[in-house]
Motif scaffolding. Sequence first.
Motif, PDB file in Angstrom:
ATOM      1  N   VAL A 183       0.790  -1.235   0.000  1.00  0.00           N
ATOM      2  CA  VAL A 183       0.000   0.000   0.000  1.00  0.00           C
ATOM      3  C   VAL A 183       0.822   1.286   0.000  1.00  0.00           C
ATOM      4  O   VAL A 183       0.323   2.341  -0.361  1.00  0.00           O
ATOM      5  CB  VAL A 183      -0.968   0.032   1.203  1.00  0.00           C
ATOM      6  CG1 VAL A 183      -1.943  -1.126   1.150  1.00  0.00           C
ATOM      7  CG2 VAL A 183      -0.202   0.007   2.530  1.00  0.00           C
ATOM      8  N   ASN A 184       2.068   1.177   0.399  1.00  0.00           N
ATOM      9  CA  ASN A 184       2.884   2.396   0.469  1.00  0.00           C
ATOM     10  C   ASN A 184       3.677   2.647  -0.813  1.00  0.00           C
ATOM     11  O   ASN A 184       4.535   3.526  -0.847  1.00  0.00           O
ATOM     12  CB  ASN A 184       3.849   2.275   1.659  1.00  0.00           C
ATOM     13  CG  ASN A 184       4.447   3.604   2.032  1.00  0.00           C
ATOM     14  OD1 ASN A 184       3.759   4.627   2.021  1.00  0.00           O
ATOM     15  ND2 ASN A 184       5.734   3.615   2.311  1.00  0.00           N
ATOM     16  N   ARG A 227       8.109  -1.050   1.740  1.00  0.00           N
ATOM     17  CA  ARG A 227       7.830  -1.621   3.071  1.00  0.00           C
ATOM     18  C   ARG A 227       8.989  -1.339   4.023  1.00  0.00           C
ATOM     19  O   ARG A 227       8.783  -1.087   5.205  1.00  0.00           O
ATOM     20  CB  ARG A 227       7.660  -3.138   2.974  1.00  0.00           C
ATOM     21  CG  ARG A 227       6.433  -3.598   2.226  1.00  0.00           C
ATOM     22  CD  ARG A 227       6.313  -5.118   2.376  1.00  0.00           C
ATOM     23  NE  ARG A 227       5.443  -5.693   1.388  1.00  0.00           N
ATOM     24  CZ  ARG A 227       4.121  -5.829   1.532  1.00  0.00           C
ATOM     25  NH1 ARG A 227       3.524  -5.423   2.620  1.00  0.00           N
ATOM     26  NH2 ARG A 227       3.406  -6.387   0.570  1.00  0.00           N
ATOM     27  N   ILE A 228      10.216  -1.439   3.479  1.00  0.00           N
ATOM     28  CA  ILE A 228      11.399  -1.334   4.339  1.00  0.00           C
ATOM     29  C   ILE A 228      11.623   0.110   4.793  1.00  0.00           C
ATOM     30  O   ILE A 228      12.061   0.356   5.912  1.00  0.00           O
ATOM     31  CB  ILE A 228      12.636  -1.895   3.587  1.00  0.00           C
ATOM     32  CG1 ILE A 228      12.459  -3.410   3.402  1.00  0.00           C
ATOM     33  CG2 ILE A 228      13.936  -1.575   4.327  1.00  0.00           C
ATOM     34  CD1 ILE A 228      13.517  -4.070   2.552  1.00  0.00           C
ATOM     35  N   GLU A 229      11.279   1.056   3.907  1.00  0.00           N
ATOM     36  CA  GLU A 229      11.461   2.477   4.264  1.00  0.00           C
ATOM     37  C   GLU A 229      10.148   3.209   4.012  1.00  0.00           C
ATOM     38  O   GLU A 229       9.992   3.929   3.021  1.00  0.00           O
ATOM     39  CB  GLU A 229      12.613   3.088   3.445  1.00  0.00           C
ATOM     40  CG  GLU A 229      13.037   4.450   3.969  1.00  0.00           C
ATOM     41  CD  GLU A 229      14.215   5.055   3.182  1.00  0.00           C
ATOM     42  OE1 GLU A 229      14.689   4.419   2.218  1.00  0.00           O
ATOM     43  OE2 GLU A 229      14.627   6.166   3.536  1.00  0.00           O
ATOM     44  N   PRO A 230       9.172   3.037   4.904  1.00  0.00           N
ATOM     45  CA  PRO A 230       7.838   3.600   4.630  1.00  0.00           C
ATOM     46  C   PRO A 230       7.807   5.124   4.588  1.00  0.00           C
ATOM     47  O   PRO A 230       6.959   5.709   3.919  1.00  0.00           O
ATOM     48  CB  PRO A 230       6.975   3.066   5.783  1.00  0.00           C
ATOM     49  CG  PRO A 230       7.942   2.632   6.841  1.00  0.00           C
ATOM     50  CD  PRO A 230       9.201   2.239   6.131  1.00  0.00           C
ATOM     51  N   ASN A 268      13.971   7.866   5.556  1.00  0.00           N
ATOM     52  CA  ASN A 268      14.850   7.641   6.718  1.00  0.00           C
ATOM     53  C   ASN A 268      14.221   6.882   7.871  1.00  0.00           C
ATOM     54  O   ASN A 268      14.816   6.774   8.941  1.00  0.00           O
ATOM     55  CB  ASN A 268      15.407   8.957   7.272  1.00  0.00           C
ATOM     56  CG  ASN A 268      16.599   9.370   6.467  1.00  0.00           C
ATOM     57  OD1 ASN A 268      17.376   8.511   6.046  1.00  0.00           O
ATOM     58  ND2 ASN A 268      16.713  10.662   6.221  1.00  0.00           N
ATOM     59  N   GLN A 269      12.997   6.398   7.678  1.00  0.00           N
ATOM     60  CA  GLN A 269      12.399   5.558   8.727  1.00  0.00           C
ATOM     61  C   GLN A 269      12.427   4.116   8.210  1.00  0.00           C
ATOM     62  O   GLN A 269      11.654   3.739   7.329  1.00  0.00           O
ATOM     63  CB  GLN A 269      10.972   5.986   9.014  1.00  0.00           C
ATOM     64  CG  GLN A 269      10.392   5.225  10.204  1.00  0.00           C
ATOM     65  CD  GLN A 269       8.886   5.400  10.299  1.00  0.00           C
ATOM     66  OE1 GLN A 269       8.381   6.489  10.057  1.00  0.00           O
ATOM     67  NE2 GLN A 269       8.186   4.326  10.625  1.00  0.00           N
ATOM     68  N   PHE A 270      13.341   3.334   8.761  1.00  0.00           N
ATOM     69  CA  PHE A 270      13.527   1.968   8.288  1.00  0.00           C
ATOM     70  C   PHE A 270      12.834   0.999   9.236  1.00  0.00           C
ATOM     71  O   PHE A 270      12.922   1.148  10.456  1.00  0.00           O
ATOM     72  CB  PHE A 270      15.018   1.643   8.173  1.00  0.00           C
ATOM     73  CG  PHE A 270      15.692   2.423   7.087  1.00  0.00           C
ATOM     74  CD1 PHE A 270      15.683   1.963   5.777  1.00  0.00           C
ATOM     75  CD2 PHE A 270      16.298   3.646   7.364  1.00  0.00           C
ATOM     76  CE1 PHE A 270      16.278   2.694   4.763  1.00  0.00           C
ATOM     77  CE2 PHE A 270      16.901   4.386   6.349  1.00  0.00           C
ATOM     78  CZ  PHE A 270      16.892   3.908   5.047  1.00  0.00           C
ATOM     79  N   SER A 271      12.174   0.015   8.669  1.00  0.00           N
ATOM     80  CA  SER A 271      11.431  -0.943   9.485  1.00  0.00           C
ATOM     81  C   SER A 271      12.280  -2.182   9.777  1.00  0.00           C
ATOM     82  O   SER A 271      12.597  -2.950   8.860  1.00  0.00           O
ATOM     83  CB  SER A 271      10.143  -1.355   8.764  1.00  0.00           C
ATOM     84  OG  SER A 271       9.629  -2.523   9.381  1.00  0.00           O
ATOM     85  N   TRP A 290       6.670   8.233  -1.330  1.00  0.00           N
ATOM     86  CA  TRP A 290       7.394   9.478  -1.025  1.00  0.00           C
ATOM     87  C   TRP A 290       8.556   9.695  -1.976  1.00  0.00           C
ATOM     88  O   TRP A 290       8.913  10.830  -2.292  1.00  0.00           O
ATOM     89  CB  TRP A 290       7.853   9.532   0.436  1.00  0.00           C
ATOM     90  CG  TRP A 290       8.745   8.388   0.867  1.00  0.00           C
ATOM     91  CD1 TRP A 290       8.383   7.274   1.554  1.00  0.00           C
ATOM     92  CD2 TRP A 290      10.155   8.255   0.618  1.00  0.00           C
ATOM     93  NE1 TRP A 290       9.461   6.454   1.746  1.00  0.00           N
ATOM     94  CE2 TRP A 290      10.563   7.032   1.198  1.00  0.00           C
ATOM     95  CE3 TRP A 290      11.112   9.037  -0.025  1.00  0.00           C
ATOM     96  CZ2 TRP A 290      11.889   6.583   1.136  1.00  0.00           C
ATOM     97  CZ3 TRP A 290      12.430   8.582  -0.082  1.00  0.00           C
ATOM     98  CH2 TRP A 290      12.807   7.376   0.494  1.00  0.00           C
ATOM     99  N   PHE A 291       9.146   8.588  -2.453  1.00  0.00           N
ATOM    100  CA  PHE A 291      10.263   8.706  -3.397  1.00  0.00           C
ATOM    101  C   PHE A 291       9.755   9.294  -4.722  1.00  0.00           C
ATOM    102  O   PHE A 291      10.372  10.178  -5.313  1.00  0.00           O
ATOM    103  CB  PHE A 291      10.909   7.336  -3.608  1.00  0.00           C
ATOM    104  CG  PHE A 291      12.053   7.343  -4.594  1.00  0.00           C
ATOM    105  CD1 PHE A 291      13.286   7.869  -4.253  1.00  0.00           C
ATOM    106  CD2 PHE A 291      11.886   6.820  -5.876  1.00  0.00           C
ATOM    107  CE1 PHE A 291      14.355   7.873  -5.170  1.00  0.00           C
ATOM    108  CE2 PHE A 291      12.944   6.814  -6.793  1.00  0.00           C
ATOM    109  CZ  PHE A 291      14.172   7.346  -6.431  1.00  0.00           C
TER     110      PHE A 291
END
Length: 407
Positions: free
Chosen positions: A28-29, A79-82, A85-88, A121-122
């Motif tokens: 979804v992101n 998924r990894i960077e929703p 700079n916020q990494f899951s 966002w990218f």
Amino acid sequence: MTSRTSDLRPDFLWGASTSPHQIEGNNVNSDWWRMEHQSQGILELSGDALDSYHRYGEDMRLLADAGLNAYRFGIEWARIEPEPNQFSKAELAHYRRMIETARGLGLEPVVTLHHFSSPRWFADEGGWTGPTAVDRFTRYVERACTILHDVNWIVTINEPNILALMSGMAAAVAEGADINLGADVRMPTPSKEIGEALVRAHRAAVAVVHEHTSAKVGWTVAQQALVPAPGAEKLHAELKWAWEDLYHDGARGDDFLGVQSYTSQTVDEKGIVAHPDHPDNTLTGWAYRPDALGIALRQAWEATDGQLPLLVTENGIATTDDTRRIAYTTEALGHLHQAVADGVDVRGYLHWSALDNYEWGHWAPTFGLIAVDRETFARTPKPSLAWLGDVARRGGAPGAQGARAEG
Ligand code: BGC
């Protein structure tokens, strides 16, 4: 011919490929999810896809049980960077489990870091030609390397040439252009500006992966197997550069090149000739050309001056007739054997696709070795899976049809 097993390396990879957005579900992101929902019905929705996000273990087991020794899959940046700079950690752990599951089943993981979909966002920051692109992508790759330390094969970006085409068309549509994407129309040429931006991102990513892992790193090019009509050699060379050789040049310094091949097209004095209507055309409208793999391998080998080992990272056919899938693949493998016999260094064959997946806006073109009921998510292997596993077990002997194809 009885068998050409001796042509292939003992460590030859035999497997199948997938990509996260096409099989996982609920991505979804990602920019693709958003585009599907904004397309006003033009694109079918990926939705739950095949729920492979949860069922990857079952998928891998089917491949391993059939006799394959490799699985190419992707990890999903969205998924990894929703958020920037916020990494899951949880998502990274998920993909780490996938790597370990593959290994535990005897499947060599071939991991793709980017397969067409990016975080929303990218895209909003300007995508691949935005000012932050290289920096953003390399930071993601650096974080991804924390789970890739023992992976031997890493693909940075899948089909940058098609990604350049898609990104250019998405931008044109956003500006109001009406673009017909059918197989029967002449395609626009991938944007040089986006292509060069992708080369920069790839080179930076390769450096990061080399720094943090001992993996072989490369990217995969959608080989068009373009062949000039008499008199069209100059235009053919120009189009081949824009479609492929820009990306072959961008692979200098890599450890391998991924070759992805489905069909072949002629270039005439007006450009790439659209696939003419023909009863043999596949479900994507492409001409039935199993010989394309041989053309693709030879052209890729030549374009990289025989310096880069080749890995077939995708080859297959969209059809509801599994007998046809086996016939197509038998013949394609015959051409692979012939290329190897002629000195082309091929390290593996990964069929597209493991599963009947979401074909970028459509569900009808089925490329899979495994059918999936999209209500229950039940998997049903097709005869082609057992057949390819058997080819793998026999070290690549393609059988009688392959022998005929080799002439
Ligand atoms: C892509 C796959 C796609 C396949 C068949 C390649 O362009 O990498 O994601 O499903 O071809 O169209």
